[in-house]
Enzyme design. Sequence first.
Site, PDB file in Angstrom:
ATOM      1  N   ARG A 180       0.786  -1.093  -0.166  1.00 43.92           N
ATOM      2  CA  ARG A 180      -0.025   0.095  -0.039  1.00 43.92           C
ATOM      3  C   ARG A 180       0.888   1.118  -0.074  1.00 43.92           C
ATOM      4  O   ARG A 180       0.314   2.387  -0.118  1.00 43.92           O
ATOM      5  CB  ARG A 180      -0.844  -0.027   1.073  1.00 43.92           C
ATOM      6  CG  ARG A 180      -1.996  -0.924   1.363  1.00 43.92           C
ATOM      7  CD  ARG A 180      -3.028  -0.858   0.283  1.00 43.92           C
ATOM      8  NE  ARG A 180      -3.906  -1.985   0.321  1.00 43.92           N
ATOM      9  CZ  ARG A 180      -4.543  -2.659  -0.737  1.00 43.92           C
ATOM     10  NH1 ARG A 180      -3.826  -2.564  -2.095  1.00 43.92           N
ATOM     11  NH2 ARG A 180      -5.296  -3.635  -0.734  1.00 43.92           N
ATOM     12  N   GLU A 223      -1.411  -8.440  -5.297  1.00 41.32           N
ATOM     13  CA  GLU A 223      -2.789  -8.641  -5.601  1.00 41.32           C
ATOM     14  C   GLU A 223      -2.832 -10.003  -5.949  1.00 41.32           C
ATOM     15  O   GLU A 223      -3.855 -10.746  -5.782  1.00 41.32           O
ATOM     16  CB  GLU A 223      -3.405  -7.677  -6.855  1.00 41.32           C
ATOM     17  CG  GLU A 223      -3.528  -6.097  -6.331  1.00 41.32           C
ATOM     18  CD  GLU A 223      -4.594  -5.991  -5.188  1.00 41.32           C
ATOM     19  OE1 GLU A 223      -5.261  -6.941  -4.936  1.00 41.32           O
ATOM     20  OE2 GLU A 223      -4.431  -4.697  -4.717  1.00 41.32           O
ATOM     21  N   THR A 229      -6.086 -15.645  -0.327  1.00 42.79           N
ATOM     22  CA  THR A 229      -5.345 -15.771   0.850  1.00 42.79           C
ATOM     23  C   THR A 229      -5.192 -14.769   1.841  1.00 42.79           C
ATOM     24  O   THR A 229      -5.594 -13.598   1.455  1.00 42.79           O
ATOM     25  CB  THR A 229      -3.640 -15.904   0.129  1.00 42.79           C
ATOM     26  OG1 THR A 229      -3.627 -16.614  -0.944  1.00 42.79           O
ATOM     27  CG2 THR A 229      -2.717 -15.736   0.980  1.00 42.79           C
ATOM     28  N   LEU A 254       0.911 -22.140  -0.725  1.00 41.45           N
ATOM     29  CA  LEU A 254      -0.285 -20.923  -0.914  1.00 41.45           C
ATOM     30  C   LEU A 254      -1.571 -21.413  -1.584  1.00 41.45           C
ATOM     31  O   LEU A 254      -2.514 -20.759  -1.534  1.00 41.45           O
ATOM     32  CB  LEU A 254       0.285 -19.762  -1.938  1.00 41.45           C
ATOM     33  CG  LEU A 254       0.663 -18.283  -1.074  1.00 41.45           C
ATOM     34  CD1 LEU A 254       1.268 -17.343  -2.259  1.00 41.45           C
ATOM     35  CD2 LEU A 254      -0.284 -17.946  -0.463  1.00 41.45           C
ATOM     36  N   GLY A 255      -1.447 -22.628  -2.452  1.00 40.05           N
ATOM     37  CA  GLY A 255      -2.316 -22.945  -3.127  1.00 40.05           C
ATOM     38  C   GLY A 255      -2.874 -22.355  -4.566  1.00 40.05           C
ATOM     39  O   GLY A 255      -2.183 -21.368  -4.743  1.00 40.05           O
ATOM     40  N   TYR A 266     -10.616  -7.438 -11.644  1.00 39.56           N
ATOM     41  CA  TYR A 266     -10.349  -6.897 -10.272  1.00 39.56           C
ATOM     42  C   TYR A 266      -8.607  -6.476 -10.270  1.00 39.56           C
ATOM     43  O   TYR A 266      -8.521  -5.423  -9.932  1.00 39.56           O
ATOM     44  CB  TYR A 266     -10.475  -8.061  -9.330  1.00 39.56           C
ATOM     45  CG  TYR A 266      -9.924  -7.621  -8.085  1.00 39.56           C
ATOM     46  CD1 TYR A 266     -10.394  -6.575  -7.319  1.00 39.56           C
ATOM     47  CD2 TYR A 266      -8.654  -8.172  -7.758  1.00 39.56           C
ATOM     48  CE1 TYR A 266      -9.705  -6.331  -5.932  1.00 39.56           C
ATOM     49  CE2 TYR A 266      -8.017  -7.727  -6.495  1.00 39.56           C
ATOM     50  CZ  TYR A 266      -8.423  -6.854  -5.604  1.00 39.56           C
ATOM     51  OH  TYR A 266      -7.855  -6.691  -4.598  1.00 39.56           O
ATOM     52  N   ASP A 294     -14.024  -6.261  -5.272  1.00 39.86           N
ATOM     53  CA  ASP A 294     -13.697  -7.527  -4.634  1.00 39.86           C
ATOM     54  C   ASP A 294     -14.842  -7.978  -3.822  1.00 39.86           C
ATOM     55  O   ASP A 294     -15.877  -7.316  -3.700  1.00 39.86           O
ATOM     56  CB  ASP A 294     -12.319  -7.615  -4.149  1.00 39.86           C
ATOM     57  CG  ASP A 294     -12.420  -6.831  -2.810  1.00 39.86           C
ATOM     58  OD1 ASP A 294     -13.345  -6.105  -2.540  1.00 39.86           O
ATOM     59  OD2 ASP A 294     -11.394  -6.753  -2.225  1.00 39.86           O
ATOM     60  N   CYS A 331     -17.499  -3.028   7.482  1.00 39.60           N
ATOM     61  CA  CYS A 331     -18.798  -3.783   7.154  1.00 39.60           C
ATOM     62  C   CYS A 331     -18.190  -5.052   6.946  1.00 39.60           C
ATOM     63  O   CYS A 331     -18.432  -5.628   5.645  1.00 39.60           O
ATOM     64  CB  CYS A 331     -19.392  -2.939   5.538  1.00 39.60           C
ATOM     65  SG  CYS A 331     -21.126  -3.525   5.006  1.00 39.60           S
ATOM     66  N   CYS A 372     -20.978   2.975  12.554  1.00 35.12           N
ATOM     67  CA  CYS A 372     -20.741   3.067  11.235  1.00 35.12           C
ATOM     68  C   CYS A 372     -20.733   4.267  10.663  1.00 35.12           C
ATOM     69  O   CYS A 372     -22.078   4.842  10.799  1.00 35.12           O
ATOM     70  CB  CYS A 372     -21.584   2.142  10.355  1.00 35.12           C
ATOM     71  SG  CYS A 372     -21.157   2.235   8.546  1.00 35.12           S
ATOM     72  N   CYS A 381     -27.409   4.220   4.659  1.00 33.83           N
ATOM     73  CA  CYS A 381     -27.409   2.408   4.150  1.00 33.83           C
ATOM     74  C   CYS A 381     -28.568   1.946   4.167  1.00 33.83           C
ATOM     75  O   CYS A 381     -29.191   1.805   5.053  1.00 33.83           O
ATOM     76  CB  CYS A 381     -26.603   1.919   5.358  1.00 33.83           C
ATOM     77  SG  CYS A 381     -26.357   0.107   5.124  1.00 33.83           S
TER      78      CYS A 381
HETATM   79 FE1  SF4 Z   1     -22.255  -1.900   6.502  1.00 35.96          FE
HETATM   80 FE2  SF4 Z   1     -24.423  -0.524   6.373  1.00 35.96          FE
HETATM   81 FE3  SF4 Z   1     -23.835  -1.619   8.825  1.00 35.96          FE
HETATM   82 FE4  SF4 Z   1     -22.349   0.171   7.703  1.00 35.96          FE
HETATM   83  S1  SF4 Z   1     -24.624   0.514   8.385  1.00 35.96           S
HETATM   84  S2  SF4 Z   1     -21.543  -1.455   8.772  1.00 35.96           S
HETATM   85  S3  SF4 Z   1     -22.276  -0.015   5.427  1.00 35.96           S
HETATM   86  S4  SF4 Z   1     -24.222  -2.774   6.852  1.00 35.96           S
END
Ligand code: SF4
Length: 337
Positions: free
Chosen positions: A5, A17, A23, A60-61, A100, A118, A172, A182, A188
Amino acid sequence: MLPWRETKDPYMIWLSEIILQQTRVNQGMDYYLRFVARFPDVHQLAAADEQEVMKLWQGLGYYSRARNLLAAARQVENEFGGKFPSGYSELLKLKGVGPYTAAAVASIAYNEPVAVVDGNVSRVLARLYAVHNPVNVPAGEKQISALAGELLNRGNPGDHNQAVMEFGALQCVPVAPDCLACPVQQFCEAYGNDLVTALPVKEKKTRIRNRFFTYLIIKEGEHTYINRRTGNDIWRELYEFPLIEHDTAPGEKEILHAASRLTGLGGSRLTISRLSDPVQHQLTHRRIIARFLHVETGKDLLQAPDHWKRVRFSEVGDHPLPRLIDRYLELNVESPD
Ligand code: SF4
């Protein structure tokens, strides 16, 4: 901070990646560091011996990833003049690179505005937008990918993509996310409609099939035999002991008969030293249930087929082996007799 990163080098990002597909990060980290130390750039990887790459990958498979890794490095060298392709559609031409990985490399290394999808991203989006299509069938994948594209911060796609992936990995999470804490709870739809545990929807996976293997560990003095797997099956290019595959779980008698047939030896010319208990190894759609039959033959008795390779016991571990065999040897065989 994860080492991949901190870089904009497309080779390092691509490598990480590919390693991290299927993994866990903790396990992948060691392999990533080993690969980078041994092959610091794509030229050195392209020049590598396949057996060395497979050996480094051992454990690692999903070994097709290692084969593709080397094939892609050679493509970069031969078809792209040694320079990593710099756009999403060019990256997709590399062996083993799907949407991806191409999106991750293009957005992080080159700032190209393409959204990464992903498992983490698709879970986050399925919940935020209450997607009811299964996320692992084409209609659901299309919907998720369109949403990911709409949401993308086009000014800073690399950070955006990494942020959504991390949000899925840390906040999440698949089971019991802490929605009360959150930061996007108010937007959401899953949270607002009490659908958090119901989403994302996934179509049931294929049933796991059992395969029954018996491996013959033949002791011929200091030597034994191994065999490189070829064909369109698991563990291609890896080495294993001579194999008997059975349709159903075999009894001892069946194993001994099959061993006689395979070696062309019977009676006093083939001494049975030991038959292991069944060892299980789980693959994505297969469960391998293997037993190891240790046998001893006199010198020059065995007419080994050409594709068997005669090696010293001490050399078996120098070959790339499936994890199942490597682990068996580690746990059971100091000197295999
Ligand atoms: Fe995930 Fe929605 Fe819960 Fe936030 S509020 S953790 S986005 S399900």
